[in-house]
Design an enzyme around this catalytic site. Structure first.
Site: not given
Ligand code: UD1
Ligand code: MG
Length: 489
Positions: A394, A374, A385, A179, A341, A13, A82, A164, A413
């Site tokens: 340079n 410069y 001065n 959450n 710089r 996103r 996930g 979710e 100058s």
């Molecule tokens: C998640 C929560 C949701 C909560 C929300 C808050 C879950 C299933 N859902 O949803 O309840 O309200 O955050 O912002 O946990 N990530 C990984 N590996 C993966 C998937 C995600 O490392 O396979 C990491 C992402 O980089 C991110 C974090 O986990 O930093 C959360 O993932 P994201 O996809 O943003 O979850 P949300 O859909 O926002």
């Molecule tokens: Mg998120």
């Protein structure tokens, strides 16, 4: 205690080619803020594991660039299956004896150490296996909803599950408690229960399945309900990124003012996270201070200054100028409209004025370069001065060469110093001199190319040691000019 920071997801996103957690807020990547907050809350870096997946190399390189190699541990999530799956990948890297494991997301730059400590305290007090940070949002769309039991405590109000958005019923979507994703677990419980979580309809293993499991086991989940849950929810879009930026900057300006710094207009004072400013310094409108900059006491910055990765010592002033990798000693004055710089060092009490640029150069204590000059690859001694419009040449088209200007020298100058070249101590160059050969200590040179016509402090062009110096027609006019310049000084 240990912490797992999830940063494996794609973050589609954001509409970006770069990893979401590397987008900057207040000048630092989101992930930097999370790691610094965890450390400030007392969780040691050796016990903090970052889970990387999509863009793993980019994220790991960024963290190592910011904190050094080998400071944080990384776990690789090869496929993004996930948040529960991501957490499980960290198991091997988390110390097995950790009784409490915090899980944070890498996209929560607003998370504060106080909130982390609050969650841990709540987790301990409740004696729960899992404690969630939650909160209420007027617009809860996109977030997991907290489902609680009806009725009075002990069972009324208890967390039943996190649902979710994509799996929620219309009724559940109407709930406004969300959450945040930031949560704490009993370590042994987490590692034994996570492998039992079944995939959700979309195939992902949700970390958020665990509260329902705790309820089924009879232990239940505890919650810390945050007054302002935006702090703990992840940034998913550029609009949220800008909102987080505004909140963080406000926190920074308040911290500065609480520490004794005056901000003329906090709304246009852009100070990055990690920048230190000393007491009684004043920052005027529209001033940007970023990167690894530190500013001493009683300094005056702005208006309209841009200062990056620089060190500014007490009582120095920077007006409407740009500093990048510069080091100013005490009582230095810069600007207006100067550009310092990387590699620039200005000694105590020195000044760089209107329209001057310094690059990889040292200006000695008390030396002055007030108008349109410069300095590149130059080393200027104390008390010199440098006249209006003096320039070090340079670069010969191929290579850069050094220039030296001795202590107390007077560069007239419009002098061009064609490097490599040295102007000796207490030496003088006439206005418009083009210096192509080294100037001895105390000598007076003029013309194009510059020739010695005498010694500094002598009146008139003829006589003295310079009588031996070959003269060109018109050279005496230039000598006159040099005397005039010296008299003006
Ligand atoms: C998640 C929560 C949701 C909560 C929300 C808050 C879950 C299933 N859902 O949803 O309840 O309200 O955050 O912002 O946990 N990530 C990984 N590996 C993966 C998937 C995600 O490392 O396979 C990491 C992402 O980089 C991110 C974090 O986990 O930093 C959360 O993932 P994201 O996809 O943003 O979850 P949300 O859909 O926002
Ligand atoms: Mg998120």
């Amino acid at each position: 205690m240990a912490a797992v920071v999830l940063a494996g997801g794609k973050g589609t996103r954001m509409k970006s080619q770069h990893h979401k957690v590397l987008h900057a807020v207040a000048g630092k990547p989101m992930l930097w803020h999370v790691l610094v907050a965890l450390r400030a809350a007392g969780i040691s870096v050796e016990r903090t594991v970052v889970v990387v997946g999509d863009g793993a190399a980019e994220v790991q390189a960024a963290v190592e660039g910011l904190f050094g190699a080998g400071v944080y541990r990384f776990a690789l999530q090869e496929r993004q299956l996930g948040t529960g799956h991501a957490t499980l990948q960290a198991q091997g890297a988390v110390p097995g004896d950790a009784p409490t494991v915090i899980v944070a997301y890498g996209d929560t730059p607003l998370l504060r150490p106080e909130t982390i400590r609050g969650l841990l305290a709540q987790h301990q007090a409740a004696g729960a296996q899992v404690t969630l940070a939650t909160g209420h949002l007027d617009d809860p769309r996109g977030y997991g909803r907290v489902i609680r039991a009806h009725g009075a405590p002990p069972h009324g109000g208890e967390v039943q599950a996190i649902v979710e958005e994509r799996d929620a019923s219309a009724n559940e979507r109407g709930l406004r408690e969300i959450n945040s994703g930031f949560c704490a677990f009993s370590g042994p419980w987490l590692w034994s229960r996570l492998p039992r979580v079944r995939p959700a309809p979309n195939g992902e293993i949700y970390l958020t399945a665990l509260p329902a499991l705790a309820l089924a086991e009879g232990t239940g989940a505890a919650t810390l309900v945050l007054d302002d849950v935006f702090e703990a929810v992840g940034i998913n879009t550029r609009v949220q990124l800008a909102e987080a930026e505004a909140i963080l900057r406000r926190r920074i300006t308040h911290r500065l003012m609480d520490g004794g710094v005056t901000l003329q207009d906090p709304a246009t004072c852009y100070v990055d996270a990690g920048v230190e400013v000393g007491m009684d310094s004043v920052i005027l409108a529209n001033t940007h201070v970023s990167g690894s900059t530190t500013v001493g006491r009683d300094c005056l910055l702005g208006p309209n200054a841009i200062i990056r990765n620089s060190t500014i010592d007490d009582r120095s002033r920077v007006t409407a100028s740009m500093l990048d990798g510069a080091v100013l000693a005490t009582d230095v004055s810069v600007g207006p409209f100067a550009h310092l710089r990387p590699g620039t060092r200005c000694g105590r009490g020195s000044s760089v004025g209107t329209g001057s640029e310094l690059n990889r150069s040292v200006l000695g204590p008390g030396s002055k370069m007030q108008h349109f000059g410069y300095l590149g690859d130059a080393t200027v001694g104390a008390g010199a001065n440098l006249g209006a419009g003096m320039i070090t040449c340079n670069f010969d088209g191929q290579d850069k060469h050094p220039t030296g200007v001795g202590e107390g020298a007077f560069v007239g100058s419009g002098t061009l110093l064609v490097a490599p070249v040295t102007v000796g101590r207490e030496a003088l160059t006439g206005a418009g001199a083009v210096v192509t050969r080294d100037v001895p200590d105390g000598a007076k040179v003029v013309g194009v190319p510059a020739r010695q016509i005498g010694w500094r402090g002598e009146r008139g062009a003829a006589g003295g040691p310079s009588a031996a110096v070959e003269r060109e027609p018109g050279a005496s006019d230039a000598a006159g000019a040099a005397d005039t310049v010296e008299a003006d000084a």
